[in-house]
Design a protein around this motif. Structure first.
Motif, PDB file in Angstrom:
ATOM      1  N   VAL A  68      15.337  64.496  32.678  1.00  0.00           N
ATOM      2  CA  VAL A  68      14.132  63.940  32.071  1.00  0.00           C
ATOM      3  C   VAL A  68      13.045  65.004  32.041  1.00  0.00           C
ATOM      4  O   VAL A  68      12.710  65.595  33.075  1.00  0.00           O
ATOM      5  CB  VAL A  68      13.635  62.706  32.842  1.00  0.00           C
ATOM      6  N   ASP A  69      12.502  65.247  30.866  1.00  0.00           N
ATOM      7  CA  ASP A  69      11.371  66.154  30.711  1.00  0.00           C
ATOM      8  C   ASP A  69      10.095  65.366  31.006  1.00  0.00           C
ATOM      9  O   ASP A  69       9.710  64.470  30.249  1.00  0.00           O
ATOM     10  CB  ASP A  69      11.345  66.707  29.282  1.00  0.00           C
ATOM     11  N   ALA A  70       9.451  65.702  32.128  1.00  0.00           N
ATOM     12  CA  ALA A  70       8.234  65.012  32.543  1.00  0.00           C
ATOM     13  C   ALA A  70       7.003  65.883  32.345  1.00  0.00           C
ATOM     14  O   ALA A  70       5.972  65.662  32.979  1.00  0.00           O
ATOM     15  CB  ALA A  70       8.347  64.593  34.011  1.00  0.00           C
ATOM     16  N   THR A  71       7.098  66.872  31.456  1.00  0.00           N
ATOM     17  CA  THR A  71       5.963  67.767  31.229  1.00  0.00           C
ATOM     18  C   THR A  71       5.105  67.330  30.051  1.00  0.00           C
ATOM     19  O   THR A  71       4.078  67.952  29.772  1.00  0.00           O
ATOM     20  CB  THR A  71       6.434  69.209  30.975  1.00  0.00           C
ATOM     21  N   ALA A  72       5.528  66.323  29.321  1.00  0.00           N
ATOM     22  CA  ALA A  72       4.769  65.840  28.174  1.00  0.00           C
ATOM     23  C   ALA A  72       4.806  64.326  28.155  1.00  0.00           C
ATOM     24  O   ALA A  72       5.616  63.693  28.830  1.00  0.00           O
ATOM     25  CB  ALA A  72       5.340  66.406  26.874  1.00  0.00           C
ATOM     26  N   THR A  73       3.906  63.723  27.383  1.00  0.00           N
ATOM     27  CA  THR A  73       3.840  62.270  27.259  1.00  0.00           C
ATOM     28  C   THR A  73       4.235  61.863  25.848  1.00  0.00           C
ATOM     29  O   THR A  73       3.699  62.415  24.875  1.00  0.00           O
ATOM     30  CB  THR A  73       2.418  61.766  27.549  1.00  0.00           C
ATOM     31  N   PRO A  74       5.186  60.909  25.695  1.00  0.00           N
ATOM     32  CA  PRO A  74       5.923  60.232  26.757  1.00  0.00           C
ATOM     33  C   PRO A  74       7.047  61.105  27.315  1.00  0.00           C
ATOM     34  O   PRO A  74       7.459  62.079  26.681  1.00  0.00           O
ATOM     35  CB  PRO A  74       6.507  59.011  26.039  1.00  0.00           C
ATOM     36  N   PHE A  75       7.533  60.745  28.506  1.00  0.00           N
ATOM     37  CA  PHE A  75       8.699  61.424  29.059  1.00  0.00           C
ATOM     38  C   PHE A  75       9.866  61.230  28.094  1.00  0.00           C
ATOM     39  O   PHE A  75       9.917  60.258  27.346  1.00  0.00           O
ATOM     40  CB  PHE A  75       9.107  60.839  30.411  1.00  0.00           C
ATOM     41  N   ARG A  76      10.823  62.145  28.160  1.00  0.00           N
ATOM     42  CA  ARG A  76      11.996  61.985  27.301  1.00  0.00           C
ATOM     43  C   ARG A  76      13.246  62.484  27.998  1.00  0.00           C
ATOM     44  O   ARG A  76      13.198  63.426  28.784  1.00  0.00           O
ATOM     45  CB  ARG A  76      11.816  62.727  25.975  1.00  0.00           C
ATOM     46  N   VAL A  77      14.353  61.858  27.704  1.00  0.00           N
ATOM     47  CA  VAL A  77      15.643  62.277  28.220  1.00  0.00           C
ATOM     48  C   VAL A  77      16.140  63.435  27.365  1.00  0.00           C
ATOM     49  O   VAL A  77      16.252  63.296  26.145  1.00  0.00           O
ATOM     50  CB  VAL A  77      16.666  61.126  28.190  1.00  0.00           C
ATOM     51  N   VAL A  78      16.422  64.579  27.992  1.00  0.00           N
ATOM     52  CA  VAL A  78      16.944  65.724  27.240  1.00  0.00           C
ATOM     53  C   VAL A  78      18.433  65.921  27.476  1.00  0.00           C
ATOM     54  O   VAL A  78      19.069  66.744  26.823  1.00  0.00           O
ATOM     55  CB  VAL A  78      16.173  67.018  27.569  1.00  0.00           C
ATOM     56  N   ARG A  79      18.992  65.178  28.423  1.00  0.00           N
ATOM     57  CA  ARG A  79      20.445  65.092  28.573  1.00  0.00           C
ATOM     58  C   ARG A  79      20.774  63.767  29.247  1.00  0.00           C
ATOM     59  O   ARG A  79      20.244  63.450  30.301  1.00  0.00           O
ATOM     60  CB  ARG A  79      21.021  66.234  29.410  1.00  0.00           C
ATOM     61  N   GLN A  80      21.632  62.979  28.615  1.00  0.00           N
ATOM     62  CA  GLN A  80      22.056  61.726  29.215  1.00  0.00           C
ATOM     63  C   GLN A  80      23.199  61.997  30.178  1.00  0.00           C
ATOM     64  O   GLN A  80      24.111  62.751  29.868  1.00  0.00           O
ATOM     65  CB  GLN A  80      22.501  60.730  28.148  1.00  0.00           C
ATOM     66  N   GLY A  81      23.149  61.365  31.342  1.00  0.00           N
ATOM     67  CA  GLY A  81      24.173  61.593  32.348  1.00  0.00           C
ATOM     68  C   GLY A  81      24.321  60.421  33.280  1.00  0.00           C
ATOM     69  O   GLY A  81      24.451  59.270  32.843  1.00  0.00           O
ATOM     70  N   ALA A  82      24.264  60.689  34.575  1.00  0.00           N
ATOM     71  CA  ALA A  82      24.615  59.701  35.589  1.00  0.00           C
ATOM     72  C   ALA A  82      23.680  58.500  35.634  1.00  0.00           C
ATOM     73  O   ALA A  82      24.104  57.395  35.978  1.00  0.00           O
ATOM     74  CB  ALA A  82      24.661  60.371  36.960  1.00  0.00           C
ATOM     75  N   ILE A  83      22.404  58.695  35.331  1.00  0.00           N
ATOM     76  CA  ILE A  83      21.435  57.595  35.369  1.00  0.00           C
ATOM     77  C   ILE A  83      21.226  57.072  33.958  1.00  0.00           C
ATOM     78  O   ILE A  83      20.857  57.828  33.054  1.00  0.00           O
ATOM     79  CB  ILE A  83      20.086  58.051  35.964  1.00  0.00           C
ATOM     80  N   SER A  84      21.449  55.799  33.753  1.00  0.00           N
ATOM     81  CA  SER A  84      21.376  55.229  32.407  1.00  0.00           C
ATOM     82  C   SER A  84      19.934  55.142  31.910  1.00  0.00           C
ATOM     83  O   SER A  84      18.979  55.079  32.699  1.00  0.00           O
ATOM     84  CB  SER A  84      21.989  53.825  32.388  1.00  0.00           C
ATOM     85  N   LEU A  85      19.787  55.119  30.597  1.00  0.00           N
ATOM     86  CA  LEU A  85      18.469  54.977  29.984  1.00  0.00           C
ATOM     87  C   LEU A  85      17.829  53.655  30.393  1.00  0.00           C
ATOM     88  O   LEU A  85      16.621  53.587  30.651  1.00  0.00           O
ATOM     89  CB  LEU A  85      18.597  55.073  28.461  1.00  0.00           C
ATOM     90  N   GLU A  86      18.652  52.616  30.484  1.00  0.00           N
ATOM     91  CA  GLU A  86      18.115  51.301  30.874  1.00  0.00           C
ATOM     92  C   GLU A  86      17.524  51.350  32.278  1.00  0.00           C
ATOM     93  O   GLU A  86      16.454  50.772  32.530  1.00  0.00           O
ATOM     94  CB  GLU A  86      19.210  50.250  30.802  1.00  0.00           C
ATOM     95  N   SER A  87      18.200  52.028  33.184  1.00  0.00           N
ATOM     96  CA  SER A  87      17.698  52.143  34.550  1.00  0.00           C
ATOM     97  C   SER A  87      16.394  52.928  34.587  1.00  0.00           C
ATOM     98  O   SER A  87      15.462  52.577  35.315  1.00  0.00           O
ATOM     99  CB  SER A  87      18.741  52.827  35.434  1.00  0.00           C
ATOM    100  N   LEU A  88      16.324  53.996  33.803  1.00  0.00           N
ATOM    101  CA  LEU A  88      15.106  54.802  33.755  1.00  0.00           C
ATOM    102  C   LEU A  88      13.940  53.996  33.194  1.00  0.00           C
ATOM    103  O   LEU A  88      12.814  54.054  33.700  1.00  0.00           O
ATOM    104  CB  LEU A  88      15.333  56.053  32.904  1.00  0.00           C
ATOM    105  N   ARG A  89      14.218  53.235  32.131  1.00  0.00           N
ATOM    106  CA  ARG A  89      13.145  52.460  31.503  1.00  0.00           C
ATOM    107  C   ARG A  89      12.690  51.291  32.363  1.00  0.00           C
ATOM    108  O   ARG A  89      11.604  50.746  32.153  1.00  0.00           O
ATOM    109  CB  ARG A  89      13.604  51.964  30.127  1.00  0.00           C
ATOM    110  N   ALA A  90      13.509  50.893  33.318  1.00  0.00           N
ATOM    111  CA  ALA A  90      13.060  49.870  34.264  1.00  0.00           C
ATOM    112  C   ALA A  90      11.910  50.399  35.117  1.00  0.00           C
ATOM    113  O   ALA A  90      11.089  49.630  35.618  1.00  0.00           O
ATOM    114  CB  ALA A  90      14.221  49.437  35.155  1.00  0.00           C
ATOM    115  N   ILE A  91      11.841  51.729  35.262  1.00  0.00           N
ATOM    116  CA  ILE A  91      10.766  52.365  36.022  1.00  0.00           C
ATOM    117  C   ILE A  91       9.665  52.864  35.103  1.00  0.00           C
ATOM    118  O   ILE A  91       8.476  52.682  35.375  1.00  0.00           O
ATOM    119  CB  ILE A  91      11.322  53.543  36.851  1.00  0.00           C
TER     120      ILE A  91
END
Length: 304
Positions: free
Chosen positions: A188-211
């Protein structure tokens, strides 16, 4: 002389960790297991050690490795201006298969390569890796393989590729599990808004968006009025390359997965890191990994 330790044996594990700690302090490279794939690691604060790591993999300074850390509170020592949402993601998914690309502390005396002021960080969910990190502090980690080859899932596989360029190999058995494909860390690139996934892997997008509900998935576009980085960070570029290595054995596990650019890892391959500047990014997961990274400095992993 290169030495391999069977870390499934308590005696060899203790001896191997001590030897690995000495090797790191002597600016040499070691190979260790992570929760994604195996990573090649070096002292993150030694330009010589990082150069040796990159040379062992056949990588240039344009692909900086991710950095693996032993505990969450190490985040503030290595990154600056950490957003609240990035802290929330770390609290939710560390230790584990998440690499965060952040702005690096400008005061740090290190040289991970062409990071463009960022670092890819990951805390791996692997007891051997965490024990070693507790002894050494943060490690630059990339997936334990030559660039363009499949990421190693055992230390013996790593040794076939890296040979005498590594001082200590810590064998902990298959990573993640024998008979399963190597799944890189999610970056996850957390240097800009909004954050973005730059590689999908072990943690699902749904789990990330829950946070972080506003987080963009891999390949999703950004609205025109939203702040965007002017170019790919070095961490993102490195993690993307690390991801290509980590996913070389994980393409079926991550349908449609593809590198963002030539990671993570981390390693982690920061981490992945990006095993990033990560990482990790290379597993890298990672890292991350590897790493690669493993790592912003990475667009596993890439493996810990």
């Amino acid at each position: 002389m290169t030495t391999t330790y069977n870390c499934t044996s308590d005696d060899q594990r203790a001896e191997g960790l001590q030897h690995a700690q000495r090797a790191i302090s002597e600016k040499k490279c070691i190979v260790l297991p992570t929760d994604t794939v195996y990573g090649i690691a070096a002292d993150a604060f030694s330009p010589l050690a990082v150069t040796m790591l990159l040379a062992s993999k056949g990588r240039s300074r344009q692909m900086p490795p991710p950095v693996l850390i032993p505990r969450i509170n190490a985040l503030d020592g290595l990154a600056t201006d950490v957003p609240a949402d990035a802290r929330a993601l770390a609290q939710a998914f560390w230790p584990g298969g998440l690499t965060l690309i952040l702005h690096a502390q400008p005061s740090l005396d290190w040289d991970l390569g062409e990071t463009k002021g960022t670092v890819a960080l990951r805390m791996p969910d692997d007891q051997i890796a965490l024990e070693l990190l507790g002894l050494t502090g943060p490690l630059a980690v990339s997936s334990a393989n030559r660039t363009g080859q499949e990421a190693a899932q055992t230390a013996s596989e790593a040794r076939m590729q890296l040979a005498e360029s590594v001082d200590v190999y810590l064998e902990g058995g298959f990573r993640p599990v024998e008979g399963t494909a190597a799944l890189p860390s999610t970056i996850v690139d957390a240097t800009a808004t909004p954050f973005r996934v730059v590689r999908q892997g072990a943690i699902s997008l749904e789990s990330l968006r829950a946070i972080v509900p506003t987080l963009l998935g891999f390949g999703e576009s950004v609205f025109a009025d939203v702040q965007q980085p002017a170019e790919a960070t070095a961490s993102e570029e490195a993690v993307a390359e690390e991801g290509a290595e980590e996913t070389a054995v994980a393409d079926e596990a991550v349908p449609g997965a593809e590198p963002v650019a030539e990671t993570a890892t981390v390693g982690d391959a920061p981490f992945e890191v990006t095993e990033t500047a990560v990482v990790e990014p290379t597993p890298d997961d990672d890292l991350t990994a590897g790493s690669d990274v493993e790592p912003p400095a990475s667009r596993e992993a890439k493996s810990e």
